[in-house]
Design an enzyme around this catalytic site. Sequence first.
Site, PDB file in Angstrom:
ATOM      1  N   PRO A  88      -6.617 -12.462  46.456  1.00 20.23           N
ATOM      2  CA  PRO A  88      -5.723 -13.561  46.838  1.00 20.23           C
ATOM      3  C   PRO A  88      -6.324 -14.465  47.917  1.00 20.23           C
ATOM      4  CG  PRO A  88      -4.736 -11.413  47.359  1.00 20.23           C
ATOM      5  CD  PRO A  88      -6.061 -11.146  46.723  1.00 20.23           C
ATOM      6  N   GLU A 115      -5.444  -1.711  49.203  1.00 23.91           N
ATOM      7  CA  GLU A 115      -5.117  -2.824  50.112  1.00 23.91           C
ATOM      8  C   GLU A 115      -6.184  -3.902  50.149  1.00 23.91           C
ATOM      9  OE1 GLU A 115      -2.260  -3.562  52.128  1.00 23.91           O
ATOM     10  OE2 GLU A 115      -1.624  -2.264  50.480  1.00 23.91           O
ATOM     11  N   ARG A 153     -11.466 -19.701  25.839  1.00 23.23           N
ATOM     12  CA  ARG A 153     -10.950 -20.701  24.902  1.00 23.23           C
ATOM     13  C   ARG A 153     -11.639 -22.055  25.047  1.00 23.23           C
ATOM     14  NH1 ARG A 153      -7.292 -23.996  26.678  1.00 23.23           N
ATOM     15  NH2 ARG A 153      -5.950 -24.176  24.849  1.00 23.23           N
ATOM     16  N   ASP A 168      -5.470 -30.286  25.964  1.00 27.51           N
ATOM     17  CA  ASP A 168      -4.675 -29.385  26.789  1.00 27.51           C
ATOM     18  C   ASP A 168      -4.061 -30.063  28.000  1.00 27.51           C
ATOM     19  OD1 ASP A 168      -5.377 -27.224  25.334  1.00 27.51           O
ATOM     20  OD2 ASP A 168      -6.940 -26.540  26.702  1.00 27.51           O
TER      21      ASP A 168
HETATM   22  N1  ADE Z   1      -5.510  -9.542  43.460  1.00 32.55           N
HETATM   23  C1  ADE Z   1      -4.265  -9.420  43.960  1.00 32.55           C
HETATM   24  N2  ADE Z   1      -3.625 -10.584  43.963  1.00 32.55           N
HETATM   25  C2  ADE Z   1      -4.486 -11.503  43.424  1.00 32.55           C
HETATM   26  C3  ADE Z   1      -4.419 -12.901  43.162  1.00 32.55           C
HETATM   27  N3  ADE Z   1      -3.342 -13.629  43.436  1.00 32.55           N
HETATM   28  N4  ADE Z   1      -5.491 -13.493  42.623  1.00 32.55           N
HETATM   29  C4  ADE Z   1      -6.613 -12.779  42.348  1.00 32.55           C
HETATM   30  N5  ADE Z   1      -6.739 -11.479  42.581  1.00 32.55           N
HETATM   31  C5  ADE Z   1      -5.686 -10.830  43.115  1.00 32.55           C
END
Ligand code: ADE
Length: 245
Positions: A88, A115, A153, A168
Amino acid sequence: MRFDVFTLLPEVFPPYLQVSILQKAAARGLVSFHVHNIRDYTHDKHHTTDDAPYGGGGGMVMKPEPVFEAVESVLGAPPVCPVILLTPQGRLFNQKVAQELVLYERIALICGRYEGFDERIREHLATDEISIGDYVLTGGELPALILIDAISRLIPGVLGDPTGAEDDSHASGLLEYPHYTRPPDFRGWKVPEVLLSGDHAKIVRWRREQSLRRTLARRPEMLHAAELTEEDQKLLAVLRKKEAE
Ligand code: ADE
């Protein structure tokens, strides 16, 4: 194009990769998927892949040794292709990033669990970090599948339609126009007359206008980066004026 996925949950991948368009693309040799279990690269009795964080605190951290060993034994040291960490904290994935990544012959995707990753994986193994959105999942497996899907794709021949991914939503920087198929009248809801007219030029204009309207209504910030003709600009000016009234 070849994808190498490194994960603690390899069983997650075949159910999605072995159906429909991706399965056909693989059968035709346009893509290949290689899923590697990070746990196979542990050497202790318990096949440990995580450990407690130095400095304390909750949660467990993904150990560096099995991840480095997995990636380096498959891809060499240093690895021969981009090594993307799904996290994230990465740069946000979008259509433009998919278009950038499809230019590689091979990419590696590392999926985290627990984590987080030991920071040395991030600093000394990964060449890129990607997030699929501003929310936190339990692991990088779904994000990896999302990258694989969006990138595959775009490979010529993967989609049945030869115009493929050109129209697209997002490909041109605009949202896509609405689609209709038979019947022309469903429960009294009619297909727009212009689509039945057979007038191709008129249909092209209508679709462009619908794309612009939709993008203005739903994702106005996309219009800053979109490639717009003079005619598009004029139409947008009219739409904005109407909106302001
Ligand atoms: N791992 C956990 N959450 C994630 C996200 N939002 N994007 C990529 N990998 C992740």
